[in-house]
Write a protein that holds these residues in place. Structure first.
Motif, short mmCIF file in Angstrom:
data_model
loop_
_atom_site.label_atom_id
_atom_site.label_comp_id
_atom_site.label_asym_id
_atom_site.label_seq_id
_atom_site.Cartn_x
_atom_site.Cartn_y
_atom_site.Cartn_z
N PRO A 1 1.15 9.68 13.31
CA PRO A 1 -0.07 9.60 14.13
C PRO A 1 -1.32 9.78 13.27
CG PRO A 1 1.56 11.04 15.15
CD PRO A 1 2.05 10.75 13.76
N SER A 2 -2.42 9.18 13.72
CA SER A 2 -3.67 9.29 12.97
C SER A 2 -4.85 8.92 13.85
CB SER A 2 -3.66 8.37 11.74
OG SER A 2 -4.91 8.42 11.07
N THR A 3 -5.93 9.62 13.65
CA THR A 3 -7.20 9.27 14.29
C THR A 3 -8.14 8.58 13.31
OG1 THR A 3 -8.13 11.44 13.78
CG2 THR A 3 -7.02 11.20 15.91
N HIS A 4 -7.61 8.24 12.12
CA HIS A 4 -8.45 7.67 11.05
C HIS A 4 -8.32 6.15 10.93
CE1 HIS A 4 -9.56 11.65 9.68
NE2 HIS A 4 -8.29 11.99 9.62
N GLY A 5 -7.97 5.49 12.04
CA GLY A 5 -7.88 4.04 12.00
C GLY A 5 -9.26 3.40 11.94
N ALA A 6 -9.27 2.08 12.01
CA ALA A 6 -10.52 1.34 11.87
C ALA A 6 -11.53 1.71 12.95
CB ALA A 6 -10.24 -0.16 11.92
N GLU A 7 -12.79 1.76 12.57
CA GLU A 7 -13.88 1.99 13.51
C GLU A 7 -14.29 0.65 14.15
OE1 GLU A 7 -15.06 4.97 14.38
OE2 GLU A 7 -13.54 5.87 13.07
N ALA A 8 -15.12 0.73 15.17
CA ALA A 8 -15.55 -0.47 15.88
C ALA A 8 -16.23 -1.45 14.92
CB ALA A 8 -16.50 -0.09 17.01
N TYR B 1 -5.48 6.37 3.86
CA TYR B 1 -4.56 5.43 4.52
C TYR B 1 -3.11 5.83 4.28
CZ TYR B 1 -3.03 0.90 6.38
OH TYR B 1 -2.46 -0.09 7.14
N SER B 2 -2.81 6.29 3.08
CA SER B 2 -1.43 6.65 2.73
C SER B 2 -0.93 7.88 3.48
CB SER B 2 -1.33 6.90 1.22
OG SER B 2 -2.01 8.09 0.84
N LEU B 3 -1.82 8.62 4.13
CA LEU B 3 -1.41 9.80 4.88
C LEU B 3 -0.67 9.43 6.17
CD1 LEU B 3 -4.60 12.04 4.53
CD2 LEU B 3 -2.45 12.21 3.24
N PHE B 4 -0.91 8.20 6.66
CA PHE B 4 -0.26 7.81 7.92
C PHE B 4 0.42 6.45 7.88
CE2 PHE B 4 -4.62 6.25 8.21
CZ PHE B 4 -4.47 4.98 8.74
N ALA B 5 0.22 5.67 6.81
CA ALA B 5 0.77 4.32 6.76
C ALA B 5 1.12 3.92 5.33
CB ALA B 5 -0.24 3.31 7.34
N LYS B 6 1.96 2.91 5.23
CA LYS B 6 2.27 2.31 3.93
C LYS B 6 1.96 0.83 4.00
CE LYS B 6 5.86 1.63 0.41
NZ LYS B 6 5.04 2.13 -0.70
N ARG B 7 0.98 0.40 3.21
CA ARG B 7 0.65 -1.02 3.18
C ARG B 7 1.71 -1.76 2.36
NH1 ARG B 7 -4.21 -2.67 4.88
NH2 ARG B 7 -5.36 -0.87 4.08
N ILE B 8 2.12 -2.93 2.86
CA ILE B 8 3.24 -3.64 2.23
C ILE B 8 2.76 -4.87 1.45
CG2 ILE B 8 5.50 -4.67 2.61
CD1 ILE B 8 5.22 -1.67 3.33
N LEU B 9 2.16 -5.84 2.14
CA LEU B 9 1.70 -7.05 1.46
C LEU B 9 0.33 -7.44 2.00
CD1 LEU B 9 4.93 -9.28 1.38
CD2 LEU B 9 3.96 -7.94 -0.51
N TRP B 10 -0.42 -8.12 1.13
CA TRP B 10 -1.77 -8.60 1.47
C TRP B 10 -1.90 -10.02 0.95
CZ3 TRP B 10 -6.08 -5.59 3.38
CH2 TRP B 10 -7.30 -6.26 3.38
N MET B 11 -2.36 -10.90 1.81
CA MET B 11 -2.61 -12.29 1.44
C MET B 11 -4.06 -12.62 1.73
SD MET B 11 -1.07 -15.45 0.68
CE MET B 11 0.59 -15.56 1.34
N ASP B 12 -4.73 -13.24 0.76
CA ASP B 12 -6.05 -13.82 1.00
C ASP B 12 -6.32 -14.85 -0.09
OD1 ASP B 12 -7.00 -12.44 -1.27
OD2 ASP B 12 -8.07 -10.93 -0.10
N SER B 13 -7.52 -15.42 -0.09
CA SER B 13 -7.83 -16.49 -1.03
C SER B 13 -7.93 -16.01 -2.47
CB SER B 13 -9.13 -17.19 -0.62
OG SER B 13 -10.20 -16.27 -0.58
N ASN B 14 -8.05 -14.69 -2.67
CA ASN B 14 -8.04 -14.15 -4.03
C ASN B 14 -6.62 -13.92 -4.55
OD1 ASN B 14 -10.92 -13.91 -4.40
ND2 ASN B 14 -10.86 -12.22 -2.94
N VAL B 15 -5.67 -13.78 -3.65
CA VAL B 15 -4.26 -13.60 -4.03
C VAL B 15 -3.59 -14.96 -4.23
CG1 VAL B 15 -2.03 -12.65 -3.30
CG2 VAL B 15 -4.14 -11.37 -2.84
N VAL B 16 -3.82 -15.87 -3.28
CA VAL B 16 -3.31 -17.24 -3.38
C VAL B 16 -4.47 -18.18 -3.06
CG1 VAL B 16 -1.68 -18.94 -2.53
CG2 VAL B 16 -0.99 -16.54 -2.67
N GLU B 17 -4.80 -19.02 -3.99
CA GLU B 17 -5.94 -19.92 -3.82
C GLU B 17 -5.80 -20.74 -2.54
OE1 GLU B 17 -8.44 -23.40 -6.23
OE2 GLU B 17 -6.57 -22.58 -7.08
#
Length: 290
Positions: A56-63, A27-43
């Motif tokens: 550019p990248s062809t390694h994005g999410a699959e179907a 993932y780090s080869l084409f993007a930088k993740r910044i923030l993530w929110m979910d129920s494990n991060v904030v109840e």
């Protein structure tokens, strides 16, 4: 930020699930993740994740599909030309390919197969997010027949601003400090939950100047526009959670549980444009100012 009563609802550092190291490296080869929110991060929170696409990248999410609704966004980072994506994304809804060259939000109903996602071109960093109404992000392998109830899924992709009548009435006042970019709700795309996006451009006491609540959960975001220094907000925001004033100078997401009083919201300083969004899990943005 300093400890405070409601500081636990403000996310300023990246806390992701335990992804495999090879996935993180890829993932780090084409993007930088910044923030993530979910129920494990904030109840109690629903899920949202944010990134800058850099190459550019062809390694994005699959179907895949989810058992909850999702909104996916691709935003250009030039506030002077906010609808110019500054790149090209290939994105699939069911068996239909879409080429995206404008800032866009995509509503993906529960059960709809979507992706692959291919970043064909990046002329300048592209801000990307996805948010689901559940407490965690769970991909399910797509199996069986595709949804065939439509001949096209173009109407799931929003690239032009369509706002409610009550927002049109305050558009001139809003434009004195911000530019609204895209608006999603059930009146724009059938069945969608609500998200609205804007660039904050000038210091001001915003039109969100009264404390209010919602009967659904909400995530509020303030993001710096410099992808090379993504946690520097490039300004200063004052926002109130219940009776507590919060001063924000870093890129952040705030989880506001249903029924929590929040605002006023004041842009104390905007050294450069600040990307702002709000997401509520209901079909419309409804405030109770009682």
């Amino acid at each position: 930020m300093a400890k405070s009563k409601y500081g636990k609802y403000i996310v300023m550092e990246l806390k992701t699930p335990a992804f495999p190291p090879e996935f993180v490296k890829m993932y780090s080869l084409f993007a930088k993740r910044i923030l993530w929110m979910d129920s494990n991060v904030v109840e109690g929170a629903f899920q949202m994740n944010t990134s800058w696409y850099l190459k550019p990248s062809t390694h994005g999410a699959e179907a895949h599909q989810h058992d909850v609704d999702e909104i996916i966004g691709f935003f250009g980072n030039d506030a002077a030309k906010p609808y110019d994506l500054g790149g090209e994304i290939e994105f699939w809804l069911e068996d239909e390919k879409h080429i995206i060259t404008r800032t866009a939000m995509i509503f993906v109903p529960a059960g709809m197969k979507h992706c692959p996602l291919i970043i064909r071109r990046v002329d300048r960093p592209i801000f990307h997010f996805s948010t689901v109404t559940g407490g965690s992000y769970i991909q399910q392998k797509s199996e069986g027949e595709s949804i065939k109830s439509k001949t096209t899924y173009d109407n799931h992709i929003v690239t032009e601003l369509k706002i409610p009548e009550e927002k049109k009435k305050i558009a001139i006042a809003y434009s004195k400090y911000a530019r609204r970019i895209l608006w999603m709700d059930e009146n724009v795309v059938d069945g969608a939950f609500h998200m609205n996006t804007a660039w904050y451009l000038k210091a001001a006491r915003t039109l969100e100047d009264k404390p209010h609540t919602h009967d659904t959960n909400e995530i509020i975001g303030f993001f710096g526009s410099n992808a090379a220094d993504p946690y520097d907000l490039g300004g200063e925001i004052e926002i109130w959670l219940e009776d507590e004033k919060e001063i924000l100078t870093r890129t952040c997401m705030l989880f506001v549980p249903a029924g929590m009083k929040h605002c006023p919201l004041i842009i104390r300083r905007a050294d450069r444009p600040i990307f702002h969004f709000t997401v509520v899990t209901g079909g419309q943005y409804i405030k109770d100012e009682k």
